[in-house]
Scaffold this motif. Sequence first.
Motif, PDB file in Angstrom:
ATOM      1  N   GLY A  58       0.817  -1.195   0.000  1.00  0.00           N
ATOM      2  CA  GLY A  58       0.000   0.000   0.000  1.00  0.00           C
ATOM      3  C   GLY A  58       0.854   1.249   0.000  1.00  0.00           C
ATOM      4  N   HIS A  59       0.247   2.346   0.413  1.00  0.00           N
ATOM      5  CA  HIS A  59       0.937   3.634   0.463  1.00  0.00           C
ATOM      6  C   HIS A  59       1.488   3.876   1.863  1.00  0.00           C
ATOM      7  CE1 HIS A  59      -0.488   4.817  -3.491  1.00  0.00           C
ATOM      8  NE2 HIS A  59      -1.694   4.379  -3.147  1.00  0.00           N
ATOM      9  N   THR A  60       2.700   4.418   1.914  1.00  0.00           N
ATOM     10  CA  THR A  60       3.318   4.764   3.186  1.00  0.00           C
ATOM     11  C   THR A  60       3.835   6.198   3.115  1.00  0.00           C
ATOM     12  OG1 THR A  60       5.080   4.265   4.764  1.00  0.00           O
ATOM     13  CG2 THR A  60       5.528   3.744   2.461  1.00  0.00           C
ATOM     14  N   PRO A  61       3.760   6.936   4.214  1.00  0.00           N
ATOM     15  CA  PRO A  61       4.342   8.278   4.213  1.00  0.00           C
ATOM     16  C   PRO A  61       5.840   8.253   4.498  1.00  0.00           C
ATOM     17  CG  PRO A  61       3.256   7.874   6.295  1.00  0.00           C
ATOM     18  CD  PRO A  61       3.011   6.657   5.432  1.00  0.00           C
ATOM     19  N   PHE A  62       6.396   7.074   4.726  1.00  0.00           N
ATOM     20  CA  PHE A  62       7.780   6.984   5.170  1.00  0.00           C
ATOM     21  C   PHE A  62       8.677   6.362   4.115  1.00  0.00           C
ATOM     22  CE2 PHE A  62       5.116   6.504   9.074  1.00  0.00           C
ATOM     23  CZ  PHE A  62       5.236   7.833   9.464  1.00  0.00           C
ATOM     24  N   GLY A  63       8.729   6.976   2.960  1.00  0.00           N
ATOM     25  CA  GLY A  63       9.616   6.524   1.900  1.00  0.00           C
ATOM     26  C   GLY A  63      11.027   7.027   2.145  1.00  0.00           C
ATOM     27  N   ALA A  64      11.797   7.110   1.068  1.00  0.00           N
ATOM     28  CA  ALA A  64      13.191   7.554   1.159  1.00  0.00           C
ATOM     29  C   ALA A  64      13.273   8.945   1.773  1.00  0.00           C
ATOM     30  CB  ALA A  64      13.817   7.555  -0.231  1.00  0.00           C
ATOM     31  N   LEU A  65      14.199   9.107   2.694  1.00  0.00           N
ATOM     32  CA  LEU A  65      14.427  10.391   3.356  1.00  0.00           C
ATOM     33  C   LEU A  65      15.878  10.804   3.124  1.00  0.00           C
ATOM     34  CD1 LEU A  65      12.625   9.548   6.709  1.00  0.00           C
ATOM     35  CD2 LEU A  65      11.812  11.156   4.962  1.00  0.00           C
ATOM     36  N   PRO A  66      16.169  12.095   3.094  1.00  0.00           N
ATOM     37  CA  PRO A  66      17.550  12.534   2.859  1.00  0.00           C
ATOM     38  C   PRO A  66      18.496  12.198   4.013  1.00  0.00           C
ATOM     39  CG  PRO A  66      16.132  14.419   3.333  1.00  0.00           C
ATOM     40  CD  PRO A  66      15.244  13.214   3.217  1.00  0.00           C
ATOM     41  N   ALA A  67      17.937  11.952   5.194  1.00  0.00           N
ATOM     42  CA  ALA A  67      18.739  11.585   6.365  1.00  0.00           C
ATOM     43  C   ALA A  67      17.813  10.898   7.358  1.00  0.00           C
ATOM     44  CB  ALA A  67      19.361  12.832   7.001  1.00  0.00           C
ATOM     45  N   ASP A  68      18.391  10.201   8.311  1.00  0.00           N
ATOM     46  CA  ASP A  68      17.587   9.594   9.369  1.00  0.00           C
ATOM     47  C   ASP A  68      16.839  10.688  10.120  1.00  0.00           C
ATOM     48  OD1 ASP A  68      18.714   7.199   8.643  1.00  0.00           O
ATOM     49  OD2 ASP A  68      19.986   7.027  10.427  1.00  0.00           O
ATOM     50  N   VAL A  69      15.649  10.354  10.576  1.00  0.00           N
ATOM     51  CA  VAL A  69      14.854  11.252  11.410  1.00  0.00           C
ATOM     52  C   VAL A  69      14.777  10.592  12.787  1.00  0.00           C
ATOM     53  CG1 VAL A  69      12.615  12.363  11.768  1.00  0.00           C
ATOM     54  CG2 VAL A  69      13.529  12.114   9.438  1.00  0.00           C
ATOM     55  N   ALA A  70      15.495  11.143  13.744  1.00  0.00           N
ATOM     56  CA  ALA A  70      15.514  10.569  15.091  1.00  0.00           C
ATOM     57  C   ALA A  70      14.247  10.955  15.830  1.00  0.00           C
ATOM     58  CB  ALA A  70      16.740  11.063  15.859  1.00  0.00           C
ATOM     59  N   LEU A  71      13.654   9.981  16.511  1.00  0.00           N
ATOM     60  CA  LEU A  71      12.403  10.186  17.234  1.00  0.00           C
ATOM     61  C   LEU A  71      12.604   9.909  18.717  1.00  0.00           C
ATOM     62  CD1 LEU A  71      10.031   8.250  14.804  1.00  0.00           C
ATOM     63  CD2 LEU A  71      10.526  10.708  14.810  1.00  0.00           C
ATOM     64  N   GLU A  72      11.860  10.624  19.527  1.00  0.00           N
ATOM     65  CA  GLU A  72      11.869  10.401  20.968  1.00  0.00           C
ATOM     66  C   GLU A  72      10.465   9.957  21.375  1.00  0.00           C
ATOM     67  OE1 GLU A  72      12.155  13.170  24.929  1.00  0.00           O
ATOM     68  OE2 GLU A  72      13.550  13.579  23.285  1.00  0.00           O
ATOM     69  N   HIS A  73      10.377   8.797  22.005  1.00  0.00           N
ATOM     70  CA  HIS A  73       9.090   8.254  22.430  1.00  0.00           C
ATOM     71  C   HIS A  73       8.467   9.137  23.508  1.00  0.00           C
ATOM     72  CE1 HIS A  73       6.543   5.581  24.959  1.00  0.00           C
ATOM     73  NE2 HIS A  73       6.090   5.240  23.767  1.00  0.00           N
ATOM     74  N   GLU A  74       7.193   9.483  23.331  1.00  0.00           N
ATOM     75  CA  GLU A  74       6.472  10.252  24.348  1.00  0.00           C
ATOM     76  C   GLU A  74       5.488   9.378  25.119  1.00  0.00           C
ATOM     77  OE1 GLU A  74       4.690  13.864  22.885  1.00  0.00           O
ATOM     78  OE2 GLU A  74       6.595  14.895  23.183  1.00  0.00           O
ATOM     79  N   ARG A  75       4.688   8.596  24.389  1.00  0.00           N
ATOM     80  CA  ARG A  75       3.717   7.745  25.073  1.00  0.00           C
ATOM     81  C   ARG A  75       3.191   6.688  24.098  1.00  0.00           C
ATOM     82  NH1 ARG A  75       1.487  12.462  24.098  1.00  0.00           N
ATOM     83  NH2 ARG A  75      -0.359  12.608  22.800  1.00  0.00           N
ATOM     84  N   THR A  76       2.698   5.610  24.696  1.00  0.00           N
ATOM     85  CA  THR A  76       2.045   4.550  23.939  1.00  0.00           C
ATOM     86  C   THR A  76       0.810   4.130  24.702  1.00  0.00           C
ATOM     87  OG1 THR A  76       4.111   3.747  22.971  1.00  0.00           O
ATOM     88  CG2 THR A  76       2.285   2.185  23.053  1.00  0.00           C
ATOM     89  N   GLU A  77      -0.276   3.950  23.963  1.00  0.00           N
ATOM     90  CA  GLU A  77      -1.521   3.487  24.563  1.00  0.00           C
ATOM     91  C   GLU A  77      -2.039   2.309  23.743  1.00  0.00           C
ATOM     92  OE1 GLU A  77      -5.926   5.203  25.889  1.00  0.00           O
ATOM     93  OE2 GLU A  77      -4.469   6.558  24.980  1.00  0.00           O
ATOM     94  N   VAL A  78      -2.473   1.270  24.437  1.00  0.00           N
ATOM     95  CA  VAL A  78      -3.062   0.114  23.778  1.00  0.00           C
ATOM     96  C   VAL A  78      -4.554   0.147  24.055  1.00  0.00           C
ATOM     97  CG1 VAL A  78      -3.097  -2.399  23.611  1.00  0.00           C
ATOM     98  CG2 VAL A  78      -0.942  -1.209  24.098  1.00  0.00           C
ATOM     99  N   PHE A  79      -5.352   0.118  22.999  1.00  0.00           N
ATOM    100  CA  PHE A  79      -6.797   0.167  23.121  1.00  0.00           C
ATOM    101  C   PHE A  79      -7.380  -1.242  23.111  1.00  0.00           C
ATOM    102  CE2 PHE A  79      -5.674   4.300  21.386  1.00  0.00           C
ATOM    103  CZ  PHE A  79      -6.467   5.158  22.118  1.00  0.00           C
ATOM    104  N   PRO A  80      -8.549  -1.431  23.747  1.00  0.00           N
ATOM    105  CA  PRO A  80      -9.214  -2.724  23.645  1.00  0.00           C
ATOM    106  C   PRO A  80      -9.368  -3.087  22.167  1.00  0.00           C
ATOM    107  CG  PRO A  80     -10.323  -1.360  25.258  1.00  0.00           C
ATOM    108  CD  PRO A  80      -9.312  -0.479  24.558  1.00  0.00           C
TER     109      PRO A  80
END
Length: 186
Positions: free
Chosen positions: A150-172
């Motif tokens: 399918g389609h993804t917004p995360f194709g080739a990037l010019p450099a890595d994009v570092a992410l910092e986790h803020e929160r995760t929630e699991v729903f029923p």
Amino acid sequence: MTASFTGSVFLGMSVDGFIARLDGDLSWLTGGAESGGPPDDGAGGDFGFSAFVSGIDALVMGRATYEVIAPMDEWPYQGKPVHVVSTTLEPSADARITVHRSFDDVVAALTAAGYRRVYVDGGRTVHTFLTAGLIGDLTLSRVPVLIGEGHTPFGALPADVALEHERTEVFPGGMVQTTYRVRPPA
């Protein structure tokens, strides 16, 4: 590009990272658990979408995303300016939106308007804003389904994009929603 706003992303996606099938079909995301869509969150809610939208000043999306949202019975962005990037959509196509012909045009308009937090939606639009360094946070809701391609917004990037986790929630029902802050380049 210098912008006065921070872009925020709120996307539903399959566990394998797709936001739509290759033909644009979203039934696995919007059709309810019985058709592979998201399960109920246990409280009849919207997985935090309304709260997210209440915290933004404006929205920007591409034409394909607009065409999915435009026919909805209830416009989900009441009171929020909606900007659509399209080279084919007529500027007078819909009184609820402002059409811009290019990425540069929409960034200039959002900056000139003085917006602080802008919801960036749609695969190509998210990718373009992410590549330009204009995304500050991402909320990704993974629906418990694999769609294979399918389609993804995360194709080739010019450099890595570092992410910092803020929160995760699991729903029923198994949807996992994670919010990340984009770390500035070192």
